[in-house]
Design a protein around this motif. Structure first.
Motif, mmCIF file in Angstrom:
data_model
loop_
_atom_site.group_PDB
_atom_site.id
_atom_site.type_symbol
_atom_site.label_atom_id
_atom_site.label_comp_id
_atom_site.label_asym_id
_atom_site.label_seq_id
_atom_site.Cartn_x
_atom_site.Cartn_y
_atom_site.Cartn_z
ATOM 1 N N VAL A 1 -3.466 3.721 11.295
ATOM 2 C CA VAL A 1 -2.609 2.962 10.384
ATOM 3 C C VAL A 1 -2.643 1.469 10.715
ATOM 4 C CG1 VAL A 1 -0.376 3.116 11.606
ATOM 5 C CG2 VAL A 1 -0.399 3.219 9.153
ATOM 6 N N ALA B 1 0.276 5.193 1.391
ATOM 7 C CA ALA B 1 -0.700 5.826 2.291
ATOM 8 C C ALA B 1 -0.376 7.292 2.534
ATOM 9 C CB ALA B 1 -0.735 5.047 3.611
ATOM 10 N N PRO B 2 -0.487 8.120 1.495
ATOM 11 C CA PRO B 2 -0.122 9.532 1.677
ATOM 12 C C PRO B 2 -1.161 10.317 2.473
ATOM 13 C CG PRO B 2 -1.041 9.192 -0.504
ATOM 14 C CD PRO B 2 -0.973 7.834 0.139
ATOM 15 N N SER B 3 -0.698 11.356 3.144
ATOM 16 C CA SER B 3 -1.593 12.303 3.814
ATOM 17 C C SER B 3 -1.737 13.499 2.869
ATOM 18 C CB SER B 3 -0.976 12.780 5.127
ATOM 19 O OG SER B 3 -0.635 11.669 5.916
ATOM 20 N N GLU C 1 -4.737 9.174 3.874
ATOM 21 C CA GLU C 1 -4.712 9.348 5.341
ATOM 22 C C GLU C 1 -5.078 10.802 5.661
ATOM 23 O OE1 GLU C 1 -1.212 7.334 6.986
ATOM 24 O OE2 GLU C 1 -2.379 5.519 6.700
ATOM 25 N N TYR D 1 -2.664 8.814 14.340
ATOM 26 C CA TYR D 1 -2.015 8.129 13.231
ATOM 27 C C TYR D 1 -1.789 6.656 13.569
ATOM 28 C CZ TYR D 1 2.007 6.327 10.714
ATOM 29 O OH TYR D 1 2.857 5.502 10.031
ATOM 30 N N ARG E 1 0.844 -1.202 0.000
ATOM 31 C CA ARG E 1 0.000 0.000 0.000
ATOM 32 C C ARG E 1 0.875 1.247 0.000
ATOM 33 N NH1 ARG E 1 1.904 2.697 4.493
ATOM 34 N NH2 ARG E 1 1.367 1.757 6.457
ATOM 35 N N MET F 1 9.688 6.828 9.226
ATOM 36 C CA MET F 1 8.584 6.193 9.949
ATOM 37 C C MET F 1 9.065 5.033 10.821
ATOM 38 S SD MET F 1 6.297 8.095 8.693
ATOM 39 C CE MET F 1 4.962 7.423 9.586
ATOM 40 N N ARG G 1 7.576 2.135 3.434
ATOM 41 C CA ARG G 1 7.520 3.563 3.780
ATOM 42 C C ARG G 1 8.920 4.041 4.114
ATOM 43 N NH1 ARG G 1 3.988 2.757 9.348
ATOM 44 N NH2 ARG G 1 5.548 1.595 10.519
#
Ligand code: GLU
Length: 282
Positions: free
Chosen positions: A199, A7-9, A41, A195, A5, A217, A213
């Protein structure tokens, strides 16, 4: 089946660092003949903007990346996150916290035994002011009582697997979580989640097998693995890739608009140029 995946904000434009992350995950999914998912996200209040969501779709498509639909939007899942926090509360592992940033700073500035205020993945480690409060108010945050959580787990040695540049079996001692992460916020006052909860709940819900990622992170990963164990979820394999830096060696951030994918596109860059710039073979 491999499920990767991205998963950008949507709090800014995607830059070269995001392109590298997305391409790495997409390529890994393709190689494994697996699935590639996109998750927006967007829980971070007014910082998240619909125009950034559109720009994410646009940039990813331009990069040749395709994803399964429907796209998961975290904002649609606030109730689910609330249930997850409630579950931890029912397990006796949380407490309400009314501290403001200022309260925490004041508590930490008081003379302390031992070390100075230590920093964890979420900033300063909470001094535990509210830990023994019995009841909370409506506007409280909810924290994880890390000591109780690691005790609940009943093991001091937690293992997971990392692939990529730092490949190998990984493990951490739960005492590390108490000392270096502390009582993290599970539900912020303003958004009712965090978060970490979102997540972990979503990676499990989407049956993600591989989390790709940036290395930035990585400090949060032991927290995520702990939460997975508390919820009884499977732990995915992690790949924390190197960070893309600007000419001065600074890690790219959303403020690096000159290196935003959309700006580079307008400046005439091709997808091959982007891939060459980040060193991706995807
Ligand atoms: N939403 C996070 C970001 O845009 C990434 C979270 C993750 O990949 O776990 O930085």
């Amino acid at each position: 089946m491999t499920i990767e995946r991205f998963a950008p904000s949507p709090t800014g434009l995607l830059h070269l660092g995001h392109a590298f992350s997305a391409l790495t995950a997409f390529e890994a999914a393709q190689e494994a003949k697996g699935r590639f998912l996109l998750r927006i996200e967007d829980i971070d209040g007014p910082r998240c903007k619909p125009e950034y969501v559109d720009a994410i779709y646009d940039d990813l498509r331009w990069l040749g990346i395709r994803w399964d639909t429907p796209v998961l939007h975290q904002l649609d899942r606030l109730e689910r996150y609330q249930e997850a926090v409630d579950q931890l509360t029912q397990m006796g592992l949380t407490y309400p916290c009314s501290c403001t940033r200022k309260d925490i700073a004041v508590a930490l500035s008081a003379p302390q035994e031992g070390d100075d205020a230590a920093m964890g993945p979420d900033g300063v480690i909470y001094p535990g002011t509210c830990r023994h409060r019995i009841s909370g108010g409506e506007n409280d945050a909810i924290r994880l009582d890390m000591r109780k959580a690691v005790k609940f787990l009943g093991t001091s040695d937690v293992k997971y697997r990392e692939i990529g540049e730092d490949a190998g079996p990984k493990s951490f001692d739960t005492a590390f979580l108490v000392k270096h992460c502390g009582d993290i916020v599970l539900a912020r006052k303003d958004i009712g989640t965090s978060y970490h909860i979102a997540v972990v709940v979503d990676d499990a819900f989407q049956e993600v097998t591989h989390v790709t990622r940036g290395l930035d992170m990585a400090p949060a990963t032991p927290i995520h693995v702990l939460l997975q164990r508390l919820f009884g979820y499977a732990t995915p394999t992690y790949r924390h890739h190197r960070l893309i830096r600007d000419d001065t060696g600074k890690r790219l951030a959303k403020r690096h608009d000159a290196l935003a994918i959309s700006a580079l596109r307008q400046a005439g860059w091709s997808v091959a140029d982007v891939k060459a710039a980040v060193g991706s073979s995807a």
